[in-house]
Design a protein around this motif. Structure first.
Motif, PDB file in Angstrom:
ATOM      1  N   VAL A   1       0.833  -1.207   0.000  1.00 25.61           N
ATOM      2  CA  VAL A   1       0.000   0.000   0.000  1.00 25.61           C
ATOM      3  C   VAL A   1       0.866   1.255   0.000  1.00 25.61           C
ATOM      4  CG1 VAL A   1      -1.686   1.315   1.325  1.00 25.61           C
ATOM      5  CG2 VAL A   1      -1.948  -1.155   1.082  1.00 25.61           C
ATOM      6  N   GLU A   2       1.912   1.258   0.823  1.00 21.10           N
ATOM      7  CA  GLU A   2       2.761   2.446   0.930  1.00 21.10           C
ATOM      8  C   GLU A   2       3.496   2.750  -0.368  1.00 21.10           C
ATOM      9  OE1 GLU A   2       5.247   1.648   4.266  1.00 21.10           O
ATOM     10  OE2 GLU A   2       3.831   2.495   5.714  1.00 21.10           O
ATOM     11  N   SER A   3       3.797   1.721  -1.162  1.00 20.33           N
ATOM     12  CA  SER A   3       4.525   1.936  -2.410  1.00 20.33           C
ATOM     13  C   SER A   3       3.596   2.153  -3.605  1.00 20.33           C
ATOM     14  CB  SER A   3       5.444   0.739  -2.692  1.00 20.33           C
ATOM     15  OG  SER A   3       4.687  -0.461  -2.816  1.00 20.33           O
ATOM     16  N   ALA A   4       2.287   2.082  -3.394  1.00 21.52           N
ATOM     17  CA  ALA A   4       1.337   2.238  -4.498  1.00 21.52           C
ATOM     18  C   ALA A   4       1.339   3.673  -5.011  1.00 21.52           C
ATOM     19  CB  ALA A   4      -0.063   1.836  -4.051  1.00 21.52           C
ATOM     20  N   ALA A   5       1.248   3.826  -6.329  1.00 25.14           N
ATOM     21  CA  ALA A   5       1.194   5.164  -6.918  1.00 25.14           C
ATOM     22  C   ALA A   5      -0.075   5.891  -6.482  1.00 25.14           C
ATOM     23  CB  ALA A   5       1.265   5.055  -8.447  1.00 25.14           C
ATOM     24  N   ASP A   6      -1.196   5.163  -6.415  1.00 25.41           N
ATOM     25  CA  ASP A   6      -2.465   5.734  -5.956  1.00 25.41           C
ATOM     26  C   ASP A   6      -2.768   5.136  -4.590  1.00 25.41           C
ATOM     27  OD1 ASP A   6      -4.956   6.752  -5.551  1.00 25.41           O
ATOM     28  OD2 ASP A   6      -5.803   6.104  -7.467  1.00 25.41           O
ATOM     29  N   ARG A   7      -2.214   5.754  -3.562  1.00 24.43           N
ATOM     30  CA  ARG A   7      -2.344   5.178  -2.217  1.00 24.43           C
ATOM     31  C   ARG A   7      -3.787   5.163  -1.720  1.00 24.43           C
ATOM     32  NH1 ARG A   7       1.926   6.121   2.703  1.00 24.43           N
ATOM     33  NH2 ARG A   7       0.751   5.080   4.340  1.00 24.43           N
ATOM     34  N   PRO A   8      -4.588   6.206  -1.927  1.00 17.78           N
ATOM     35  CA  PRO A   8      -5.996   6.131  -1.496  1.00 17.78           C
ATOM     36  C   PRO A   8      -6.745   4.959  -2.136  1.00 17.78           C
ATOM     37  CG  PRO A   8      -5.393   8.398  -1.970  1.00 17.78           C
ATOM     38  CD  PRO A   8      -4.251   7.556  -2.434  1.00 17.78           C
ATOM     39  N   ALA A   9      -6.456   4.689  -3.426  1.00 19.20           N
ATOM     40  CA  ALA A   9      -7.127   3.559  -4.082  1.00 19.20           C
ATOM     41  C   ALA A   9      -6.703   2.231  -3.461  1.00 19.20           C
ATOM     42  CB  ALA A   9      -6.821   3.568  -5.575  1.00 19.20           C
ATOM     43  N   ALA A  10      -5.410   2.119  -3.131  1.00 16.86           N
ATOM     44  CA  ALA A  10      -4.923   0.888  -2.493  1.00 16.86           C
ATOM     45  C   ALA A  10      -5.542   0.701  -1.114  1.00 16.86           C
ATOM     46  CB  ALA A  10      -3.400   0.927  -2.401  1.00 16.86           C
ATOM     47  N   THR A  11      -5.648   1.786  -0.360  1.00 15.01           N
ATOM     48  CA  THR A  11      -6.296   1.706   0.951  1.00 15.01           C
ATOM     49  C   THR A  11      -7.759   1.326   0.797  1.00 15.01           C
ATOM     50  OG1 THR A  11      -4.790   3.411   1.777  1.00 15.01           O
ATOM     51  CG2 THR A  11      -6.760   2.965   3.084  1.00 15.01           C
ATOM     52  N   GLY A  12      -8.404   1.868  -0.237  1.00 16.32           N
ATOM     53  CA  GLY A  12      -9.790   1.517  -0.514  1.00 16.32           C
ATOM     54  C   GLY A  12      -9.969   0.033  -0.785  1.00 16.32           C
ATOM     55  N   GLU A  13      -8.982  -0.581  -1.438  1.00 15.72           N
ATOM     56  CA  GLU A  13      -9.035  -2.019  -1.701  1.00 15.72           C
ATOM     57  C   GLU A  13      -9.020  -2.797  -0.389  1.00 15.72           C
ATOM     58  OE1 GLU A  13      -9.647  -5.096  -4.054  1.00 15.72           O
ATOM     59  OE2 GLU A  13      -9.192  -3.154  -4.986  1.00 15.72           O
ATOM     60  N   LEU A  14      -8.204  -2.359   0.577  1.00 18.42           N
ATOM     61  CA  LEU A  14      -8.166  -3.023   1.869  1.00 18.42           C
ATOM     62  C   LEU A  14      -9.470  -2.817   2.646  1.00 18.42           C
ATOM     63  CD1 LEU A  14      -4.548  -2.192   3.099  1.00 18.42           C
ATOM     64  CD2 LEU A  14      -5.380  -4.348   2.210  1.00 18.42           C
TER      65      LEU A  14
END
Length: 887
Positions: free
Chosen positions: A577-590
């Motif tokens: 998640v921390e390395s994702a380019a779109d961190r809000p989207a990655a957090t949304g996936e979780l």
């Protein structure tokens, strides 16, 4: 008690307490019950231990399930640890070095947690260190019997002495000296001495002899009993057992930090002896043995040979090496250095590395191939006839045809045998004659930090990977080898064939170090492997290679994951998640996965822990709901993970919840979480953080809670904090004045670390002003921060910003290697990711603009730098200073 617990046996008993094994009929579990053998006021130390340990909950310290008092007196209900004491283990001999390292790391981590919570053990000895049994045979440590522990007393306060085991007691315990965290470190040094030598450092037949011995160095120096240990490590041990407390490390965290720096150099190893290569010998079959193709058995040194390695390397021509060179572009590598008054941005210019021809490792083909001829017998075989049997006469023509056919067949068979023997001879020749060339190429690659390799080089390195004597060097070389995507493709292909071998495990680790994102589908199935070390390596690799596209697949792996791997699972997904380019989207996936896991409590708990560590707007709302949940168990689980939140944003929710919380353990954990959060960066100034901390203090209901709240306040650096402590030292309760005096001193020291930023000028923030992670690898050397080798490390500064508005931050760094990484700069609730820039050398410092930060309110803020990606076998950078100016 009698209705609920069935006593099984008495485990230990002395004049102070009794320890019994029991069965908890309500919870259906084995427990240990500790009872104090005295009544009245003397039960208070046990109850203090119970409250402190119940709130502590550290994996390296025995867990307190319940505590209380009844008609028989005070009692503790603790977990029952199945295993043996370190004392029993040492009766069989000293610890191996690997187990000793685990003992040091785990014990110091546990002591650090206890000391931070206000406890000192006072009786640390091998009998009070349990080694739990586990199915994987891993060396684990749990500290037990804090019965002699107490709150860390103010300096000069009266305290009982001569408690504990005389062989492991610090000299200050023999008199009226001040007992603090360094007392436990002395005892642990004595434990380490015995763990390495099998002997007590201060033996004696009489108690007075032992006490006297403690006032001098150990009777036999460690270096004499263990000459294989390095001088640096022996010095570390000497510091732990220093007679004077000031000669010891100041804390368990500091001792552990020093040990981590020594970890790879504890032992002095003798130089390895290189065995001479066997001469190339061609063994010819005897005449009467039939010609046959004999399959060679694999060499003993490489029992698991992959198909690509068993083929002779010399059969692959140099022309097969890929001629396509990768285009290596570093977005920051072209940034120009700053002039005296000018900052250049990394995005303004771009410099691409020049293409380099790969170096090919080819077996020598210039040597002549030895001729192989069919064996000749000295005497031709004689034809023997049986006089009893006469062969029928054959026509002459038929006889001639038969002889021709026989001659032709003989020639064919002879040619076939020659071809087979020639091939075997050629293979054997290259097998032995090419070994020297491969060894030479291996040394070239492993000694070149900037090595480019071909596909043939990868095969050479994989061959040496399968040899235990050269495995470590091969792993390091493959991790940093440059040359294109075909190298990663070969490693993936090798792993696909060698998953069940020890070599496959090493390749999993290499793919993670190389950050090969295409390896996800090959590595992911290994997270359910039966072997614990394979699962751990797989999750650690997924932590480095999971992309936003693969994040849903990684989340799906949680449901089938092994419960023992929770820490590795959480680390992997946090990193993704921390390395994702779109961190809000990655957090949304979780968040989506968390809401969809209502039917699987374990997955839901894991996902909550991950979300609490990555933060985000949606996560903060989830945390607020969890810490107010009607279930005490759920509240406690949520509060515990708050300390790992990446910023101080949950502090407002903690401040709002604390006055309403009724459960003592939850209240304690809210204060402990607040203590950790105020030290982290975030959108609030130090003045705002002080107001939250002051609110917590005002709502404390007893002295113990006030001590925790004072610790929170002491970590906020603002003028209001100074006013608070000045008033507190004058008007506080008598039992808190010593604590107030110590906190005031700590605060004054911290205040001098603040760097003011003038309204119209630049401010220099030197490396020497930084706070560093206590157990990290970062070091300050000659005014420069070095050893950025751990992605969990960070450096933090306090800067005072005079007004709201835009502030520009630049960093002065040096990095001589072409292998570069990335790092984050955090201030005022904003995060900027940037890349390290290559300079002429590690001493050539250049300034580069990191970015701009929007500050809403003036005040003191934390500025933090932390690594994101570190090159394999390299340091991230050398950091000299930062420069801040108001735009």
């Amino acid at each position: 008690m009698n209705d609920r617990f069935q006593i099984i046996s008495t485990l230990a008993s002395n004049s102070n307490s009794t320890l019994q094994q029991a069965w908890d009929k309500l919870k259906n579990r084995d427990v240990a019950i500790k009872r104090l053998n005295v009544q009245g006021a003397q039960t208070e130390p046990l109850l203090y231990e119970a409250r402190a340990l119940y709130a502590l909950r550290h994996p390296g310290i025995v867990t307190i399930h319940e505590y209380g008092a009844d008609e028989q007196g005070a009692f503790l209900i603790t977990e029952f640890i199945k295993g043996e004491t370190l004392d029993h283990r040492l009766a069989r001999g000293p610890l191996p070095l690997a187990d000793f390292k685990a003992l040091v790391v785990q014990t110091l981590e546990a002591l650090d947690a206890a000391h931070t919570a206000g406890l000192i053990h006072r009786d640390l000895k091998p009998e009070n260190i349990m080694l739990p049994w586990n199915s994987e045979g891993r060396f684990q440590v749990k500290l037990i019997d804090f019965g002699l522990s107490q709150a860390v007393p103010p300096e000069g306060a009266a305290q009982a002495s001569m408690e504990g085991s005389v062989h492991f007691m610090a000299p200050e315990q023999f008199g009226s000296g001040h007992v603090d965290a360094r007392t436990d470190l002395y005892a642990f040094g004595c434990v380490c001495y015995q763990a390495l030598t099998g002997q007590l450092p201060f033996p004696g037949d009489e108690k007075i002899q032992v006490i006297t011995a403690h006032l001098y160095p150990p009777r036999v120096p460690l270096a004499e009993l263990r000459p294989d240990l390095s001088d640096g490590f022996c010095q570390w041990m000497d510091q732990l057992m220093s007679v004077q407390p000031l000669g010891r490390p100041a804390s368990a965290a500091q001792a552990l930090s020093y040990f981590h720096r020594l970890a790879n150099h504890l032992q002095v190893k003798a130089a390895g002896v290189i065995e001479p290569e066997p001469a190339a010998v061609m063994i010819l079959e005897e005449e009467e043995m039939p010609a046959a193709v004999v399959e060679e058995e694999p060499e003993e040194e490489a029992p698991f040979l992959s198909p690509s390695i068993t083929q002779p390397l010399a059969d692959v021509p140099a022309a097969t090496a890929s001629s396509t060179q990768p285009l290596v572009a570093d977005a920051a590598a072209t940034t120009q250095p700053l002039e005296e008054e000018t900052f250049l941005r990394p995005s303004q210019t771009q410099l691409l590395e020049g293409e380099e021809e790969p170096l090919l490792a080819t077996a020598s083909t210039t040597q002549p191939i030895p001729a192989v001829s069919a064996p000749q017998s000295e005497d031709p075989p004689t034809q023997r006839r049986n006089p009893q049997i006469q062969a029928p006469a054959q026509p002459a023509a038929s006889s001639r045809k038969s002889r021709k056919a026989g001659l032709s067949m003989g020639l064919i068979l002879t040619a076939f045998v020659l071809v087979i023997l020639g091939q075997l001879g050629l293979a054997s020749y290259f097998k032995f004659a090419g070994r020297e060339d491969r060894q030479h190429r291996f040394e070239e690659l492993s000694n070149d930090a900037e090595a480019h390799g071909s596909d043939l080089d990868v095969r050479v390195l994989l061959e040496f990977l399968e040899n235990p004597a050269t495995q470590d060097k091969a792993v390091k070389t493959l991790a940093r080898l440059r040359g294109g995507a075909y190298i990663d493709a070969q490693l993936r292909d090798y792993l696909d064939r060698a998953k069940g071998t020890s070599f496959g495990l090493k390749v999993v680790q290499i793919l993670g170090q190389r950050r090969d994102t295409l390896a996800f589908d090959i590595v992911a199935p290994l997270t359910t492997d039966a072997r614990g070390e394979v699962r751990k390596a797989a999750w650690n690799t997924l932590a480095r290679i999971t992309t936003a596209a693969n994040l849903p697949k990684a989340v799906a792996l949680i449901r089938n994951g092994n419960g023992r791997d929770r820490e590795d699972i959480e680390k992997a997904l946090v990193s993704a998640v921390e390395s994702a380019a779109d961190r809000p989207a990655a957090t949304g996936e979780l968040l989506k996965a968390y809401r969809g896991a209502a039917d699987h409590a374990e997955s839901r708990a894991t996902l909550f822990n991950i979300l609490a560590r990555v933060g985000g707007e949606g996560t903060l709302d989830l945390v607020k709901e969890a810490i107010a949940d009607p279930s005490e168990k759920l509240r406690m689980a949520a509060i515990v993970v708050l300390a790992d939140y990446p910023s101080h944003e949950p502090l407002a929710a903690i401040t709002a919840r604390f006055p309403e919380e009724k459960e003592d353990s939850c209240r304690t954990y809210l204060l402990l979480a607040a203590r950790e959060l105020v030290s982290k960066p975030g959108p609030s100034s130090q003045q705002a953080l002080f107001l939250h901390a002051q609110s917590l203090y005002n709502h404390c209901k007893d002295t113990e809670e006030k001590l925790h709240a004072l610790n929170v306040i002491s970590r906020t650096i603002s003028p209001s904090t100074a006013d608070f402590f000045e008033d507190f030292a004058k008007n506080s309760d008598l039992d808190l004045r010593g604590e107030a005096r110590d906190l005031a001193i700590t605060f004054r020291n911290k205040l001098t670390q603040v760097v003011p930023v003038p309204a119209a000028e630049k401010a220099t923030v030197p490396a020497a002003k930084a706070d560093l992670r206590a157990d990290g690898t970062l070091m300050l050397e000659n005014g420069t921060l070095t050893q950025w080798t751990n992605e969990d490390d960070w450096a933090s500064w306090l800067v005072e910003l005079p007004s709201n508005g835009q502030y520009e931050v630049a960093i002065y760094q040096a990095h001589g290697s072409s292998q570069t990484g990335t790092y984050e700069v955090l201030m005022a609730g904003q995060t900027v990711l940037t890349a390290v820039v290559q300079t002429a050398s590690d001493k050539d410092f250049k300034g580069f603009v990191v970015g701009n930060f929007d500050v809403q309110q003036p005040g003191i803020y934390r500025l933090r730098v932390r690594p994101k990606t570190i090159p394999a076998e390299d340091s991230l950078l050398q950091l000299q200073k930062l420069v801040i100016k108001r735009l």
